[in-house]
Design a protein around this motif. Structure first.
Motif, PDB file in Angstrom:
ATOM      1  N   THR A  47       0.847  -1.187   0.000  1.00 52.98           N
ATOM      2  CA  THR A  47       0.000   0.000   0.000  1.00 52.98           C
ATOM      3  C   THR A  47       0.886   1.242   0.000  1.00 52.98           C
ATOM      4  N   ARG A  48       0.508   2.227  -0.828  1.00 51.72           N
ATOM      5  CA  ARG A  48       1.260   3.484  -0.888  1.00 51.72           C
ATOM      6  C   ARG A  48       1.087   4.285   0.413  1.00 51.72           C
ATOM      7  N   PRO A  49       2.068   5.122   0.713  1.00 50.12           N
ATOM      8  CA  PRO A  49       1.917   6.016   1.869  1.00 50.12           C
ATOM      9  C   PRO A  49       0.647   6.855   1.713  1.00 50.12           C
ATOM     10  N   THR A  50      -0.048   7.087   2.774  1.00 44.49           N
ATOM     11  CA  THR A  50      -1.282   7.891   2.860  1.00 44.49           C
ATOM     12  C   THR A  50      -2.490   7.256   2.182  1.00 44.49           C
ATOM     13  N   GLN A  51      -2.365   6.042   1.643  1.00 45.45           N
ATOM     14  CA  GLN A  51      -3.511   5.385   1.031  1.00 45.45           C
ATOM     15  C   GLN A  51      -3.949   4.204   1.885  1.00 45.45           C
ATOM     16  N   ASP A  52      -5.189   3.774   1.682  1.00 44.92           N
ATOM     17  CA  ASP A  52      -5.760   2.703   2.498  1.00 44.92           C
ATOM     18  C   ASP A  52      -5.807   1.347   1.803  1.00 44.92           C
ATOM     19  N   LEU A  53      -5.825   1.340   0.470  1.00 42.05           N
ATOM     20  CA  LEU A  53      -5.974   0.094  -0.269  1.00 42.05           C
ATOM     21  C   LEU A  53      -4.677  -0.283  -0.976  1.00 42.05           C
ATOM     22  N   PRO A  54      -4.370  -1.564  -1.040  1.00 39.62           N
ATOM     23  CA  PRO A  54      -3.155  -2.003  -1.734  1.00 39.62           C
ATOM     24  C   PRO A  54      -3.215  -1.700  -3.233  1.00 39.62           C
ATOM     25  N   PHE A  55      -2.057  -1.451  -3.813  1.00 43.59           N
ATOM     26  CA  PHE A  55      -1.981  -1.259  -5.258  1.00 43.59           C
ATOM     27  C   PHE A  55      -1.286  -2.428  -5.941  1.00 43.59           C
ATOM     28  N   GLY A  56      -0.731  -3.362  -5.167  1.00 43.23           N
ATOM     29  CA  GLY A  56      -0.047  -4.494  -5.765  1.00 43.23           C
ATOM     30  C   GLY A  56      -0.016  -5.699  -4.846  1.00 43.23           C
ATOM     31  N   TYR A  57       0.060  -6.874  -5.476  1.00 43.58           N
ATOM     32  CA  TYR A  57       0.121  -8.142  -4.747  1.00 43.58           C
ATOM     33  C   TYR A  57       1.191  -9.015  -5.384  1.00 43.58           C
ATOM     34  N   SER A  58       1.797  -9.881  -4.601  1.00 43.60           N
ATOM     35  CA  SER A  58       2.773 -10.824  -5.136  1.00 43.60           C
ATOM     36  C   SER A  58       2.989 -11.964  -4.149  1.00 43.60           C
ATOM     37  N   PRO A  59       3.381 -13.121  -4.675  1.00 43.93           N
ATOM     38  CA  PRO A  59       3.738 -14.217  -3.773  1.00 43.93           C
ATOM     39  C   PRO A  59       5.155 -14.052  -3.216  1.00 43.93           C
ATOM     40  N   LEU A  60       5.930 -13.135  -3.788  1.00 42.94           N
ATOM     41  CA  LEU A  60       7.331 -12.976  -3.400  1.00 42.94           C
ATOM     42  C   LEU A  60       7.620 -11.583  -2.832  1.00 42.94           C
ATOM     43  N   LEU A  61       8.304 -11.535  -1.720  1.00 42.55           N
ATOM     44  CA  LEU A  61       8.674 -10.251  -1.120  1.00 42.55           C
ATOM     45  C   LEU A  61       9.564  -9.446  -2.058  1.00 42.55           C
ATOM     46  N   GLU A  62      10.481 -10.105  -2.757  1.00 43.50           N
ATOM     47  CA  GLU A  62      11.365  -9.401  -3.685  1.00 43.50           C
ATOM     48  C   GLU A  62      10.575  -8.657  -4.760  1.00 43.50           C
ATOM     49  N   GLU A  63       9.498  -9.262  -5.252  1.00 41.74           N
ATOM     50  CA  GLU A  63       8.661  -8.590  -6.248  1.00 41.74           C
ATOM     51  C   GLU A  63       7.940  -7.389  -5.643  1.00 41.74           C
ATOM     52  N   ILE A  64       7.546  -7.490  -4.391  1.00 39.18           N
ATOM     53  CA  ILE A  64       6.912  -6.356  -3.710  1.00 39.18           C
ATOM     54  C   ILE A  64       7.899  -5.190  -3.632  1.00 39.18           C
ATOM     55  N   LEU A  65       9.144  -5.482  -3.295  1.00 33.31           N
ATOM     56  CA  LEU A  65      10.160  -4.429  -3.229  1.00 33.31           C
ATOM     57  C   LEU A  65      10.371  -3.801  -4.606  1.00 33.31           C
ATOM     58  N   GLN A  66      10.345  -4.605  -5.655  1.00 32.37           N
ATOM     59  CA  GLN A  66      10.470  -4.073  -7.013  1.00 32.37           C
ATOM     60  C   GLN A  66       9.277  -3.189  -7.372  1.00 32.37           C
ATOM     61  N   LEU A  67       8.073  -3.585  -6.956  1.00 36.48           N
ATOM     62  CA  LEU A  67       6.883  -2.757  -7.184  1.00 36.48           C
ATOM     63  C   LEU A  67       7.016  -1.396  -6.501  1.00 36.48           C
ATOM     64  N   ILE A  68       7.505  -1.409  -5.269  1.00 35.35           N
ATOM     65  CA  ILE A  68       7.685  -0.160  -4.531  1.00 35.35           C
ATOM     66  C   ILE A  68       8.692   0.735  -5.248  1.00 35.35           C
ATOM     67  N   GLU A  69       9.817   0.170  -5.637  1.00 34.63           N
ATOM     68  CA  GLU A  69      10.854   0.956  -6.309  1.00 34.63           C
ATOM     69  C   GLU A  69      10.345   1.534  -7.626  1.00 34.63           C
ATOM     70  N   ALA A  70       9.597   0.743  -8.396  1.00 34.49           N
ATOM     71  CA  ALA A  70       9.030   1.232  -9.650  1.00 34.49           C
ATOM     72  C   ALA A  70       7.999   2.334  -9.392  1.00 34.49           C
ATOM     73  N   ASP A  71       7.206   2.187  -8.330  1.00 34.96           N
ATOM     74  CA  ASP A  71       6.203   3.201  -7.991  1.00 34.96           C
ATOM     75  C   ASP A  71       6.864   4.513  -7.586  1.00 34.96           C
ATOM     76  N   ILE A  72       7.934   4.427  -6.815  1.00 29.65           N
ATOM     77  CA  ILE A  72       8.662   5.637  -6.399  1.00 29.65           C
ATOM     78  C   ILE A  72       9.226   6.346  -7.626  1.00 29.65           C
ATOM     79  N   GLU A  73       9.830   5.586  -8.530  1.00 32.84           N
ATOM     80  CA  GLU A  73      10.392   6.174  -9.742  1.00 32.84           C
ATOM     81  C   GLU A  73       9.316   6.825 -10.602  1.00 32.84           C
ATOM     82  N   ALA A  74       8.174   6.155 -10.783  1.00 28.36           N
ATOM     83  CA  ALA A  74       7.088   6.707 -11.587  1.00 28.36           C
ATOM     84  C   ALA A  74       6.537   7.985 -10.959  1.00 28.36           C
ATOM     85  N   THR A  75       6.369   7.978  -9.644  1.00 28.86           N
ATOM     86  CA  THR A  75       5.864   9.164  -8.948  1.00 28.86           C
ATOM     87  C   THR A  75       6.836  10.322  -9.082  1.00 28.86           C
ATOM     88  N   THR A  76       8.122  10.047  -8.921  1.00 25.76           N
ATOM     89  CA  THR A  76       9.152  11.081  -9.053  1.00 25.76           C
ATOM     90  C   THR A  76       9.144  11.660 -10.468  1.00 25.76           C
TER      91      THR A  76
END
Length: 83
Positions: free
Chosen positions: A43-72
């Motif tokens: 879930t993004r900071p300040t939001q209540d609902l998840p934006f991504g799901y994965s069976p792997l923690l590593e993929e979750i970290l990649q989703l976060i990094e991609a989201d930060i880059e896109a937002t920037t």
């Protein structure tokens, strides 16, 4: 590239540990979920609902990094366009 440097156990407002829930140094919340084929939600900071799901923690970290880059990138484009 943006990266998650630290993940800590998430606490509720009373300071109690929220089981199966962590927060990154960037403010993203990672939680364990009971969904077929998915073990984690993010879930993004300040939001209540998840934006991504994965069976792997590593993929979750990649989703976060991609989201930060896109937002920037979007924020930078808004500044250039004067929005």
């Amino acid at each position: 590239m943006a990266e998650v440097r630290e993940i800590t156990i998430k606490l509720d407002k009373e300071g109690q540990v929220i089981p199966g829930c962590w927060v990154t140094d960037n403010g993203y919340t990672i939680s364990q979920v009971d969904r077929p084929g998915h073990q984690y939600a993010v879930t993004r900071p300040t939001q209540d609902l998840p934006f991504g799901y994965s069976p792997l923690l590593e993929e979750i970290l990649q989703l976060i990094e991609a989201d930060i880059e896109a937002t920037t990138r979007l924020q930078a484009e808004s500044v250039v366009e004067g929005v």
